[in-house]
Motif scaffolding. Structure first.
Motif, PDB file in Angstrom:
ATOM      1  N   VAL A  22       0.888  -1.166   0.000  1.00 44.07           N
ATOM      2  CA  VAL A  22       0.000   0.000   0.000  1.00 44.07           C
ATOM      3  C   VAL A  22       0.922   1.211   0.000  1.00 44.07           C
ATOM      4  N   ILE A  23       0.893   1.980  -1.084  1.00 42.95           N
ATOM      5  CA  ILE A  23       1.807   3.130  -1.239  1.00 42.95           C
ATOM      6  C   ILE A  23       1.035   4.402  -0.917  1.00 42.95           C
ATOM      7  N   LEU A  24       1.532   5.168   0.062  1.00 41.58           N
ATOM      8  CA  LEU A  24       0.825   6.347   0.574  1.00 41.58           C
ATOM      9  C   LEU A  24       1.517   7.623   0.081  1.00 41.58           C
ATOM     10  N   LEU A  25       0.742   8.528  -0.512  1.00 39.62           N
ATOM     11  CA  LEU A  25       1.291   9.792  -1.025  1.00 39.62           C
ATOM     12  C   LEU A  25       0.724  10.962  -0.221  1.00 39.62           C
ATOM     13  N   HIS A  26       1.611  11.726   0.380  1.00 40.46           N
ATOM     14  CA  HIS A  26       1.185  12.842   1.242  1.00 40.46           C
ATOM     15  C   HIS A  26       0.922  14.106   0.426  1.00 40.46           C
ATOM     16  N   GLY A  27       0.316  15.087   1.089  1.00 41.17           N
ATOM     17  CA  GLY A  27      -0.055  16.335   0.420  1.00 41.17           C
ATOM     18  C   GLY A  27       1.006  17.415   0.531  1.00 41.17           C
ATOM     19  N   LEU A  28       0.595  18.634   0.215  1.00 39.78           N
ATOM     20  CA  LEU A  28       1.523  19.762   0.097  1.00 39.78           C
ATOM     21  C   LEU A  28       2.224  20.096   1.409  1.00 39.78           C
ATOM     22  N   PHE A  29       1.494  20.015   2.512  1.00 37.83           N
ATOM     23  CA  PHE A  29       2.117  20.244   3.817  1.00 37.83           C
ATOM     24  C   PHE A  29       2.180  18.933   4.597  1.00 37.83           C
ATOM     25  N   GLY A  30       2.173  17.841   3.835  1.00 35.24           N
ATOM     26  CA  GLY A  30       2.122  16.524   4.454  1.00 35.24           C
ATOM     27  C   GLY A  30       3.414  16.175   5.155  1.00 35.24           C
ATOM     28  N   ALA A  31       3.274  15.459   6.249  1.00 35.41           N
ATOM     29  CA  ALA A  31       4.429  14.941   6.966  1.00 35.41           C
ATOM     30  C   ALA A  31       4.146  13.475   7.258  1.00 35.41           C
ATOM     31  N   LEU A  32       5.160  12.769   7.680  1.00 38.47           N
ATOM     32  CA  LEU A  32       4.982  11.350   7.974  1.00 38.47           C
ATOM     33  C   LEU A  32       3.927  11.137   9.053  1.00 38.47           C
ATOM     34  N   SER A  33       3.846  12.088   9.976  1.00 38.81           N
ATOM     35  CA  SER A  33       2.883  11.956  11.081  1.00 38.81           C
ATOM     36  C   SER A  33       1.449  11.859  10.558  1.00 38.81           C
ATOM     37  N   ASN A  34       1.199  12.372   9.328  1.00 43.27           N
ATOM     38  CA  ASN A  34      -0.150  12.297   8.748  1.00 43.27           C
ATOM     39  C   ASN A  34      -0.641  10.858   8.639  1.00 43.27           C
ATOM     40  N   PHE A  35       0.309   9.940   8.448  1.00 44.45           N
ATOM     41  CA  PHE A  35      -0.056   8.556   8.164  1.00 44.45           C
ATOM     42  C   PHE A  35       0.240   7.605   9.320  1.00 44.45           C
ATOM     43  N   TYR A 135      -1.336  33.539  11.675  1.00 41.57           N
ATOM     44  CA  TYR A 135      -1.984  33.299  10.374  1.00 41.57           C
ATOM     45  C   TYR A 135      -1.807  31.837   9.964  1.00 41.57           C
ATOM     46  N   ILE A 136      -0.573  31.341  10.101  1.00 39.99           N
ATOM     47  CA  ILE A 136      -0.259  29.950   9.735  1.00 39.99           C
ATOM     48  C   ILE A 136      -1.057  28.991  10.622  1.00 39.99           C
ATOM     49  N   GLN A 137      -1.177  29.338  11.883  1.00 43.21           N
ATOM     50  CA  GLN A 137      -1.933  28.486  12.809  1.00 43.21           C
ATOM     51  C   GLN A 137      -3.398  28.387  12.366  1.00 43.21           C
ATOM     52  N   LYS A 138      -3.996  29.539  12.025  1.00 36.78           N
ATOM     53  CA  LYS A 138      -5.408  29.556  11.590  1.00 36.78           C
ATOM     54  C   LYS A 138      -5.602  28.737  10.317  1.00 36.78           C
ATOM     55  N   LYS A 139      -4.662  28.897   9.381  1.00 37.24           N
ATOM     56  CA  LYS A 139      -4.739  28.155   8.118  1.00 37.24           C
ATOM     57  C   LYS A 139      -4.627  26.656   8.367  1.00 37.24           C
ATOM     58  N   THR A 140      -3.730  26.285   9.273  1.00 38.94           N
ATOM     59  CA  THR A 140      -3.541  24.853   9.574  1.00 38.94           C
ATOM     60  C   THR A 140      -4.789  24.298  10.240  1.00 38.94           C
ATOM     61  N   GLU A 141      -5.401  25.082  11.116  1.00 36.40           N
ATOM     62  CA  GLU A 141      -6.635  24.644  11.799  1.00 36.40           C
ATOM     63  C   GLU A 141      -7.765  24.363  10.805  1.00 36.40           C
ATOM     64  N   LEU A 142      -7.776  25.105   9.683  1.00 35.02           N
ATOM     65  CA  LEU A 142      -8.841  24.937   8.682  1.00 35.02           C
ATOM     66  C   LEU A 142      -8.804  23.554   8.028  1.00 35.02           C
ATOM     67  N   THR A 143      -7.672  22.865   8.157  1.00 36.18           N
ATOM     68  CA  THR A 143      -7.560  21.520   7.588  1.00 36.18           C
ATOM     69  C   THR A 143      -8.492  20.551   8.302  1.00 36.18           C
ATOM     70  N   MET A 149      -6.756  19.602  16.488  1.00 36.06           N
ATOM     71  CA  MET A 149      -5.881  18.686  15.739  1.00 36.06           C
ATOM     72  C   MET A 149      -4.633  19.397  15.222  1.00 36.06           C
ATOM     73  N   ALA A 150      -4.739  20.718  15.078  1.00 44.81           N
ATOM     74  CA  ALA A 150      -3.578  21.504  14.620  1.00 44.81           C
ATOM     75  C   ALA A 150      -2.665  21.739  15.822  1.00 44.81           C
ATOM     76  N   THR A 151      -1.921  20.701  16.187  1.00 38.12           N
ATOM     77  CA  THR A 151      -1.044  20.768  17.361  1.00 38.12           C
ATOM     78  C   THR A 151       0.082  21.765  17.120  1.00 38.12           C
ATOM     79  N   LYS A 152       0.721  22.166  18.184  1.00 41.55           N
ATOM     80  CA  LYS A 152       1.855  23.093  18.068  1.00 41.55           C
ATOM     81  C   LYS A 152       2.929  22.483  17.167  1.00 41.55           C
ATOM     82  N   GLU A 153       3.147  21.189  17.323  1.00 40.85           N
ATOM     83  CA  GLU A 153       4.171  20.504  16.515  1.00 40.85           C
ATOM     84  C   GLU A 153       3.856  20.614  15.020  1.00 40.85           C
ATOM     85  N   LEU A 154       2.573  20.417  14.679  1.00 41.26           N
ATOM     86  CA  LEU A 154       2.142  20.490  13.278  1.00 41.26           C
ATOM     87  C   LEU A 154       2.259  21.920  12.754  1.00 41.26           C
TER      88      LEU A 154
END
Length: 261
Positions: A22-35, A135-143, A149-154
């Motif tokens: 199963v090959i997983l492809l992440h998105g534009l701001f994707g990180a390994l933690s996504n999966f 601004y970045i925090q708000k944008k990340t929260e919109l995901t 879910m938009a943790t400080k680490e993310l």
């Protein structure tokens, strides 16, 4: 998520478990933690593979959805995977679609969640306000449906990317490429069984995008998850894994039935 990042030539990837890949492809701001939830669950049943997509390393002419699809093709060829399932989130879904349209004979099934390729509320035009953490925090929260879910680490990860001028140029280039490289009627040619898992509260690729993919891809099934945004495999991993595992089990039992017949 501490997994060994393997290298082969220019490719960096995670590979865990045995069985059909199963090959997983992440998105534009994707990180390994996504999966991480998906990897933890499926490594007991499949060989789970996550290639690091070179979002910021391709030359500017190859920084496109098509360029990433070519990279994925070279990676799969190098690793010699066969009979694999291809799963993508967001931009990763778009890359998976471009790939399967070019190499239809290679993919056993396609799994898309919050995929671009038809329509997305692009982050590319307005996203990188460098140096503005709030601004970045708000944008990340919109995901997500749940902004927690938009943790400080993310947020820190995204902030680091958007604080780098060259990375910002690549993000805008990829986002514009995704908008330009819109797929439509050609999706009707996809024959592989396709699973669509969509968040009912996705504001980036809204539910109607999932419905449109379902209309266009002939052999597809669509599942909506309530109280869930653009990254279901992160926000509701148990529900996501259940739907995906059921789909893969049904595929295999059909294949066994066909072989027996």
């Amino acid at each position: 998520m501490n997994y060994e990042i393997k290298t082969q030539g220019k490719f960096r990837f995670i590979e865990e478990g045995e069985g059909e890949p199963v090959i997983l492809l992440h998105g534009l701001f994707g990180a390994l933690s996504n999966f991480s939830g998906l990897l933890e669950y499926f490594k007991a049943y499949n060989k789970v593979v996550i290639p690091m997509l070179p979002l910021f390393d391709l030359n500017i002419l190859e920084t496109s959805v098509g360029g990433l699809a070519k990279y994925v093709h070279k990676f799969i060829e190098t690793r010699g995977y066969t009979n694999y399932h291809l799963m993508g989130n967001s931009l990763g879904g778009h890359v998976a679609l471009v790939y399967i349209l070019k190499h239809p004979e290679r993919v056993k099934s396609l799994i898309l969640t919050g995929s671009s390729g038809l329509f997305e509320n692009g982050m590319g035009e307005t996203y990188p306000k460098r140096g503005n953490y709030e601004y970045i925090q708000k944008k990340t929260e919109l995901t997500f449906y749940d902004p927690a879910m938009a943790t400080k680490e993310l947020v820190d990860e995204v902030f680091e990317i958007t604080s780098n001028r060259l990375k910002v140029i690549k993000i805008i280039t990829l986002a514009k490429s995704a908008i330009r490289h819109n797929l439509g009627e050609e999706l009707r040619t996809i024959e592989a069984p396709t699973l669509l898992i969509w968040g009912n509260n996705d504001t980036i690729t809204p539910p109607m995008v999932g419905e449109e993919f379902h209309k266009l891809i002939p052999n597809s099934e669509l599942h909506f998850i309530d109280k869930c945004g653009h990254a279901p495999m992160m926000e509701v991993p148990d529900e996501f894994n259940r739907i995906m595992h059921d789909f893969l089990k049904r595929l295999n039992s059909k294949a066994v039935g066909a072989n027996a017949g």
